[in-house]
Design an enzyme around this catalytic site. Structure first.
Site, mmCIF file in Angstrom:
data_model
loop_
_atom_site.group_PDB
_atom_site.id
_atom_site.type_symbol
_atom_site.label_atom_id
_atom_site.label_comp_id
_atom_site.label_asym_id
_atom_site.label_seq_id
_atom_site.Cartn_x
_atom_site.Cartn_y
_atom_site.Cartn_z
ATOM 1 N N THR A 121 0.830 -1.119 -0.044
ATOM 2 C CA THR A 121 -0.170 0.315 -0.075
ATOM 3 C C THR A 121 0.538 1.509 0.112
ATOM 4 O O THR A 121 2.012 1.273 0.956
ATOM 5 C CB THR A 121 -0.961 -0.351 0.763
ATOM 6 O OG1 THR A 121 -1.686 -1.351 1.187
ATOM 7 C CG2 THR A 121 -2.080 1.197 1.521
ATOM 8 N N LYS B 236 -7.437 1.668 -2.610
ATOM 9 C CA LYS B 236 -7.063 1.189 -2.066
ATOM 10 C C LYS B 236 -6.533 1.911 -0.768
ATOM 11 O O LYS B 236 -7.423 1.533 0.435
ATOM 12 C CB LYS B 236 -5.614 0.080 -1.838
ATOM 13 C CG LYS B 236 -4.852 -0.253 -0.624
ATOM 14 C CD LYS B 236 -5.775 -1.840 -0.184
ATOM 15 C CE LYS B 236 -5.243 -1.598 1.388
ATOM 16 N NZ LYS B 236 -5.738 -2.281 2.166
ATOM 17 N N LYS C 215 -0.020 5.925 8.553
ATOM 18 C CA LYS C 215 0.948 6.307 6.892
ATOM 19 C C LYS C 215 0.012 5.823 6.095
ATOM 20 O O LYS C 215 -0.391 6.724 5.265
ATOM 21 C CB LYS C 215 1.970 4.862 7.061
ATOM 22 C CG LYS C 215 2.388 4.648 5.633
ATOM 23 C CD LYS C 215 1.408 3.724 4.143
ATOM 24 C CE LYS C 215 1.805 1.912 4.980
ATOM 25 N NZ LYS C 215 0.999 1.551 3.867
#
Ligand SMILES: NC(=O)c1ccc[n+]([C@@H]2O[C@H](COP(=O)([O-])OP(=O)(O)OC[C@H]3O[C@@H](n4cnc5c(N)ncnc54)[C@H](OP(=O)(O)O)[C@@H]3O)[C@@H](O)[C@H]2O)c1
Length: 296
Positions: free
Chosen positions: A94, A170, A239
């Site tokens: 990701t 995502k 993150k």
């Protein structure tokens, strides 16, 4: 297929094992040595250097974050330097939309292909080969990765021909997951402080209007207050919200809820939650309500 696999963390270890199980010829690499032993026993070849994992039809990266992917792919003797002409980098971490765009340009310049294929599903789901894969890239490149995706997941969704589209999808999904976790934490703090049993409350939710797996999985972790061991660590959750906000900023899309979640993750990390699962933000509301003195 002859495939390299770089990044043997929570997710990568199970994924590489599934490729072996499906009969692919797999060479694995991890920055910290010693993580590949079990995979070697299952038939993997161990690569001491990134370059040694880049000699096949494709190389998969499943690394923590942008910094990791940048150094492994764009750094000296990295994937760009080592992958053959016409071979494919399958980027499953990701990462940011911006880095995915940079990777696409660098691979195109080197005559290589890039398919971005981030995933939904925690490590147990990865180990069971039940991931949902979100893929983007040239349609023929995605098709060529079919045997790999079949070995890793239960379904692949192709979302566009520009690799970064998959990264954006995502990130948007993880933003939604974090929103649900925060909302569950607040709701459980409310009923919990009134003395209502959290497990019974969750049973009511998941038997009625909130039947989706996300409520079951994260509701269960919050009801049980079980944030260790981390399946998806809090710094990685932080993150993802940071990258979601960065994508929103580039596209001029205000996301006030994402801004709030960013602060929630910062609070979790500031109070010693580095090693917890990202669902640890689900305990912050209980702390704010004076139900618990400390986060753990
Ligand atoms: N866990 C989940 O539930 C989940 C679900 C979906 C997607 N993801 C995504 O999948 C990716 C991997 O997650 P994970 O949970 O497997 O993470 P993890 O357990 O923390 O593993 C991270 C991997 O990245 C490597 N790495 C970190 N920094 C590096 C660097 N600078 N250079 C080279 N290698 C580096 C680590 O190597 P070392 O062993 O040397 O540290 C390790 O192999 C992340 O992008 C995450 O957001 C995770």
């Amino acid at each position: 297929m002859k495939v390299g696999f770089i990044g043997l963390g929570h997710m990568g270890t199970g994924m590489a094992a599934n490729l072996l199980r499906a009969g692919h010829e797999v060479t694995v690499h991890n920055r910290t040595p010693g993580r590949s032993q079990a995979l070697v026993e299952q038939g993997a070849r161990d690569a001491a250097q990134v370059a040694d994992a880049c000699r096949g039809d494709a190389v998969i990266t499943m690394l923590a974050d942008d910094d990791a992917v940048e150094s492994v792919v764009l750094g000296g003797k990295g994937v760009i330097d080592s992958l053959g002409t016409g071979a494919t980098h399958v980027s499953m971490s990701t990462i940011s939309v911006a880095l995915s765009e940079r990777l696409a340009a660098a691979h195109a310049k080197a005559g290589q292909r890039l398919v971005a294929a981030p995933v939904f599903g925690r490590p147990d789901v990865a180990a069971a080969a039940q991931l949902f894969i979100v893929a983007a890239g040239a349609p023929e490149d995605i098709d060529a990765c079919g045997p790999l995706f079949t070995a890793l997941g239960q379904r692949t969704f192709a979302v566009g021909s520009e690799p970064q589209a998959a990264n954006l999808v995502k990130l948007s999904g993880n933003f939604l997951l974090a929103s649900v976790i925060e909302a569950l934490g607040e709701a459980m703090a409310l009923v919990g402080k009134a003395g209502i049993d959290r497990r019974q409350y969750l049973d009511l939710l998941t038997s009625t209007l909130f039947t989706a797996p996300v409520y079951r999985t994260y509701g269960g972790l919050i009801a049980e207050q079980k944030f260790e061991p981390a399946g998806f660590a809090a710094p990685l959750g932080h993150k993802d919200i940071r990258l979601t906000l960065a994508a929103g900023e580039r596209l001029r899309v205000p996301m006030p809820l994402a801004s709030l979640l960013h602060d929630r993750f910062l609070a979790l990390l500031a109070q010693g939650g580095e090693a917890l699962d990202w669902s640890g933000i689900g305990r912050l509301a209980a702390k704010d309500a004076g139900q618990v003195d400390r986060l753990w």
